[in-house]
Design an enzyme around this catalytic site. Sequence first.
Site, PDB file in Angstrom:
ATOM      1  N   VAL A   1      -4.928  -5.892  -1.579  1.00  0.00           N
ATOM      2  CA  VAL A   1      -6.106  -6.079  -2.428  1.00  0.00           C
ATOM      3  C   VAL A   1      -6.011  -5.138  -3.619  1.00  0.00           C
ATOM      4  O   VAL A   1      -6.138  -3.917  -3.475  1.00  0.00           O
ATOM      5  CB  VAL A   1      -7.409  -5.810  -1.649  1.00  0.00           C
ATOM      6  CG1 VAL A   1      -8.621  -6.018  -2.564  1.00  0.00           C
ATOM      7  CG2 VAL A   1      -7.502  -6.701  -0.418  1.00  0.00           C
TER       8      VAL A   1
ATOM      9  N   SER B   1      -3.450   3.211  -1.817  1.00  0.00           N
ATOM     10  CA  SER B   1      -2.699   2.659  -0.692  1.00  0.00           C
ATOM     11  C   SER B   1      -1.612   1.693  -1.158  1.00  0.00           C
ATOM     12  O   SER B   1      -0.554   1.581  -0.524  1.00  0.00           O
ATOM     13  CB  SER B   1      -3.643   1.954   0.281  1.00  0.00           C
ATOM     14  OG  SER B   1      -4.326   0.885  -0.351  1.00  0.00           O
ATOM     15  N   ASP B   2      -1.849   1.002  -2.275  1.00  0.00           N
ATOM     16  CA  ASP B   2      -0.823   0.100  -2.808  1.00  0.00           C
ATOM     17  C   ASP B   2       0.395   0.874  -3.280  1.00  0.00           C
ATOM     18  O   ASP B   2       1.537   0.476  -3.060  1.00  0.00           O
ATOM     19  CB  ASP B   2      -1.382  -0.776  -3.925  1.00  0.00           C
ATOM     20  CG  ASP B   2      -2.135  -0.003  -4.997  1.00  0.00           C
ATOM     21  OD1 ASP B   2      -2.347   1.220  -4.849  1.00  0.00           O
ATOM     22  OD2 ASP B   2      -2.531  -0.631  -6.006  1.00  0.00           O
TER      23      ASP B   2
END
Length: 264
Positions: free
Chosen positions: A7, A109-110
């Site tokens: 996301v 987090s990506d």
Amino acid sequence: MLIAIDVGNTNIKFAICTSNRILKIIRIASQQAKTADQYFFYLNNIINQLNTDFKNINNIIISSVVPSITKPMLELSKNYFNINPIILDNNHADIFNIKINLQNKALGSDRLADIIAASNIYPNKDLLIIGMGTATVFNLLNKDKCIYGQVIAPGAHILAKSMRQFTALLPEVSVSKQDKVVHNNIYHAMESGVYWGYITMVNGMIEKIIKEEKKDLHVIATGGNSYLFFDHKTAINNIETDLTIKGILYLHNMLSNNTAQNSI
């Protein structure tokens, strides 16, 4: 099988994976959060295209930098697959012996997923990993797997939208490849400014980072805007368009003690 969900601020990626292969990826816009039911509609289409069974899905891992979308993704996982998903966060760096030497461990987090994948695909190298998404993030990872520095700059779409947003008369333009720099109409002139301005910014930043670090850096580009560099000879060594999904897959295999780890 794994459902990997990435996301981002601009797009959401749903990927169906085996232990060593990404079978299918779809992208949808993430500007407006949807319900779990609406997200399932997209995911169900992939599963049907692959002619697989829901029972084959045994894990879901989510990387999210948009909290408002994380909640419906959790509901999607529990309501439709009866799975408590794993939320990728900085604690997972320890599993790969990756150290985050950044103030407050400020790392999305990506970007951690990118680094997990890059450190496995290109081991024992000093890496410069560039995430070309909504923002352009340059992360430095040394041979000892320590993330020790970063640069954060606007993404290409932010450059395009900001000219429309902060001026009275300039139109909105898209991000697209340009063959030449100078044009005689406002639309192409703006598109050229965005495209070549972004290319020049990234190339210039790579040059400055390498000069400042005084070391041979292996440069990897990923993210939605990395395609802009396909036709350019630059200091970028490799373009890995799905590095984030690969990082999620590496995490899945590590947590599953899967021997397919090295063949992704």
